[in-house]
Design a protein around this motif. Structure first.
Motif, short mmCIF file in Angstrom:
data_model
loop_
_atom_site.label_atom_id
_atom_site.label_comp_id
_atom_site.label_asym_id
_atom_site.label_seq_id
_atom_site.Cartn_x
_atom_site.Cartn_y
_atom_site.Cartn_z
N ALA A 22 -12.64 8.79 8.16
CA ALA A 22 -14.12 8.77 8.06
C ALA A 22 -14.68 7.38 8.35
CB ALA A 22 -14.54 9.23 6.66
N GLY A 23 -13.80 6.43 8.68
CA GLY A 23 -14.27 5.08 9.03
C GLY A 23 -14.54 4.19 7.84
N ALA A 24 -13.90 4.50 6.70
CA ALA A 24 -14.17 3.71 5.49
C ALA A 24 -13.65 2.28 5.62
CB ALA A 24 -13.54 4.39 4.28
N LEU A 25 -12.77 2.06 6.59
CA LEU A 25 -12.22 0.71 6.79
C LEU A 25 -12.38 0.39 8.29
CD1 LEU A 25 -10.87 -1.37 4.96
CD2 LEU A 25 -8.66 -0.48 5.68
N PRO A 26 -13.19 -0.59 8.63
CA PRO A 26 -13.41 -0.89 10.05
C PRO A 26 -12.17 -1.48 10.72
CG PRO A 26 -14.75 -2.33 8.63
CD PRO A 26 -14.00 -1.42 7.73
N VAL A 28 -9.51 -0.09 12.23
CA VAL A 28 -8.18 0.51 12.11
C VAL A 28 -7.62 0.81 13.50
CG1 VAL A 28 -6.88 2.51 11.27
CG2 VAL A 28 -8.66 1.49 9.84
N GLU A 29 -6.40 0.33 13.76
CA GLU A 29 -5.78 0.61 15.07
C GLU A 29 -4.58 1.53 14.92
OE1 GLU A 29 -6.96 -3.92 16.41
OE2 GLU A 29 -5.05 -3.11 17.17
N ARG A 30 -3.64 1.13 14.06
CA ARG A 30 -2.40 1.91 13.88
C ARG A 30 -2.33 2.39 12.44
NH1 ARG A 30 3.37 -0.73 14.70
NH2 ARG A 30 4.36 1.33 14.61
N GLY A 49 -6.44 17.85 9.82
CA GLY A 49 -7.66 18.01 10.61
C GLY A 49 -8.40 16.70 10.85
N LEU A 50 -7.62 15.63 11.08
CA LEU A 50 -8.22 14.30 11.26
C LEU A 50 -8.62 14.09 12.72
CD1 LEU A 50 -5.54 12.23 9.26
CD2 LEU A 50 -7.63 13.32 8.36
N ASP A 51 -9.60 13.26 12.96
CA ASP A 51 -9.87 12.76 14.31
C ASP A 51 -8.98 11.55 14.58
OD1 ASP A 51 -13.33 13.45 13.71
OD2 ASP A 51 -11.85 14.64 14.82
N LEU A 52 -8.70 10.81 13.50
CA LEU A 52 -7.89 9.59 13.59
C LEU A 52 -6.45 9.97 13.96
CD1 LEU A 52 -7.76 6.48 12.94
CD2 LEU A 52 -7.07 7.18 10.62
N ALA A 71 6.05 -5.64 12.50
CA ALA A 71 5.74 -7.07 12.30
C ALA A 71 4.25 -7.28 12.16
CB ALA A 71 6.29 -7.88 13.47
N GLY A 72 3.46 -6.42 12.85
CA GLY A 72 2.02 -6.65 12.80
C GLY A 72 1.32 -5.87 11.71
N LEU A 73 2.08 -5.44 10.71
CA LEU A 73 1.46 -4.63 9.65
C LEU A 73 0.51 -5.52 8.83
CD1 LEU A 73 1.71 -1.69 8.64
CD2 LEU A 73 3.33 -2.54 6.91
N ASP A 74 -0.75 -5.09 8.73
CA ASP A 74 -1.75 -5.89 8.01
C ASP A 74 -1.91 -5.43 6.57
OD1 ASP A 74 -2.87 -7.47 10.32
OD2 ASP A 74 -3.20 -5.40 11.06
N LEU A 75 -1.72 -4.15 6.34
CA LEU A 75 -2.07 -3.57 5.03
C LEU A 75 -1.15 -2.39 4.74
CD1 LEU A 75 -4.25 -3.11 2.70
CD2 LEU A 75 -5.42 -1.63 4.35
N ALA A 76 -0.77 -2.27 3.47
CA ALA A 76 0.01 -1.09 3.06
C ALA A 76 -0.60 -0.57 1.76
CB ALA A 76 1.47 -1.45 2.86
N ILE A 77 -1.03 0.68 1.78
CA ILE A 77 -1.60 1.31 0.57
C ILE A 77 -0.51 2.18 -0.03
CG2 ILE A 77 -3.36 2.85 -0.35
CD1 ILE A 77 -5.19 2.03 1.95
#
Ligand code: 2RA
Length: 350
Positions: A22-26, A28-30, A49-52, A71-77
């Motif tokens: 839903a775009g809650a985090l601007p 997002v690439e991967r 049923g995601l668009d992402l 290596a380019g991981l920015d964030l992990a939830i």
């Protein structure tokens, strides 16, 4: 931004993916969903049923944060339970990603911020020392988001909280158990009182126990409701008496809260303060009161903390009573995790 969602096929992990969709985090690439081996390769974009476009699920056993392609991981939830957070979280943080952890693993660590963006955003002003930020327990988040605006009325001295927590707090297994045992009772049967996700069958019942109880008879959930608000509100001496109850509700936690201040307060002033608070929906006596099914019936409503039944304690002018309801999967976990991540992306250090 490259994001891993650990526990992507659980109720909170799914909610996280839907928020990212839903775009809650601007930016997002991967998006790399990680889950148990049973889920390896699943296409969650299609299933949810995601668009992402998220990548095929990676099995936890194959997820190596030090691997070149991460290596380019920015964030992990993380929403996969404390053992997995304890084992994998520090490795992911060491590889350079910010870990936002929904589990209880690190919440009470001095060098790990316990963050509710609407209450203590300053805790994310610098990169967390260990690269890990903890999301508080679901029942804590809604409580402190209701308390925070009321601090303008006086200093908080004591809380008495009874929480009425939905089956979704027990994950997919909790939801399945509520459904199956309810059907059994409605069909005239009686579910066996065998130890289960909730210790006892939940159908048309109340279970005053969430998590194991200690020798003093206090449950893990009740300990969380006492120690986490103290850390978040920076009130180490705040007196808190909690009772956590599992109730036959699908989704949405409710809390009956008794608050004692250091000075006289009025329900009218409390209502005004809550009405002025961002992210809070306050109900005056003529507006009814929040209930879990209604609160969880839309994305907008599920993103708010709902506070009603705001009233005086007839025997103590320094105390008030409230009824607090919130979607425990959204406010209580996924949305707060994404909001913490957004705090980080808006900072200078990420
Ligand atoms: C529960 N708060 O409701 C706990 C963990 N989600 O079961």
């Amino acid at each position: 931004m490259n994001i891993a969602v650990i526990g992507a096929t659980g109720v909170v992990g799914k909610q996280c993916l839907q928020l990212l969709d839903a775009g809650a985090l601007p930016g997002v690439e991967r998006v790399i969903p990680v889950a148990s081996g049973r889920s390896a390769g699943r296409d969650l974009t299609a299933e949810y049923g995601l668009d992402l476009k998220v990548e095929p699920v990676v099995a936890l056993a194959d997820f190596d944060p030090a691997a070149a392609d991460l290596a380019g991981l920015d964030l992990a939830i993380f929403s996969a339970g404390a053992p997995i957070s304890l084992e994998l979280g520090p490795k992911v943080a060491a590889a350079g990603a910010l870990v936002v952890d929904n589990s209880s693993a690190f919440r009470m660590e001095d060098d790990v911020p316990l963050v509710v963006p609407q209450v203590n955003p300053h805790t994310m002003a610098t990169r967390p020392a260990r690269g890990i930020a903890s999301v508080p327990n679901c029942s804590t988040i809604q409580l402190v988001r209701a308390l925070h605006p009321l601090r303008a009325l006086g200093n908080l001295e004591r809380l008495v909280v009874a929480s009425y927590q939905a089956a979704s707090g027990g994950g997919l297994r909790g939801l399945e158990e509520l459904a199956s045992t309810s059907r059994e009772v409605l069909d005239g049967g009686e579910p066996a009182e065998t130890p289960s996700r909730f210790g006892r069958t939940l159908a048309f019942n109340l279970v005053p126990e969430i998590g194991l109880r200690d020798d003093a008879g206090i449950s893990h959930e009740e300990h969380k409701l006492r120690r986490e608000p103290r850390k978040i509100l920076d009130l180490p001496a705040l007196r808190v008496a909690a009772t956590a109850v599992r109730v036959p509700v699908v989704n949405g936690h409710s809390e009956a809260v008794h608050i004692t201040f250091d000075r006289p307060v009025t329900a009218a002033d409390a209502l005004d303060a809550l009405r002025a608070a961002p992210g809070v929906r306050a109900y005056g006596e003529d507006e009814g009161y929040p209930r879990p099914r209604q609160v969880c019936s839309s994305v907008e409503s599920s993103s708010l903390v709902h506070v009603g039944r705001i009233r005086a304690d007839l025997d103590d002018p320094c105390s008030l009573l409230l009824w607090v309801v919130a979607d425990n999967l959204m406010v209580g976990a996924a949305l707060t995790a994404v909001e913490i991540a957004r705090l980080a992306t808006e900072s200078t250090w990420m």
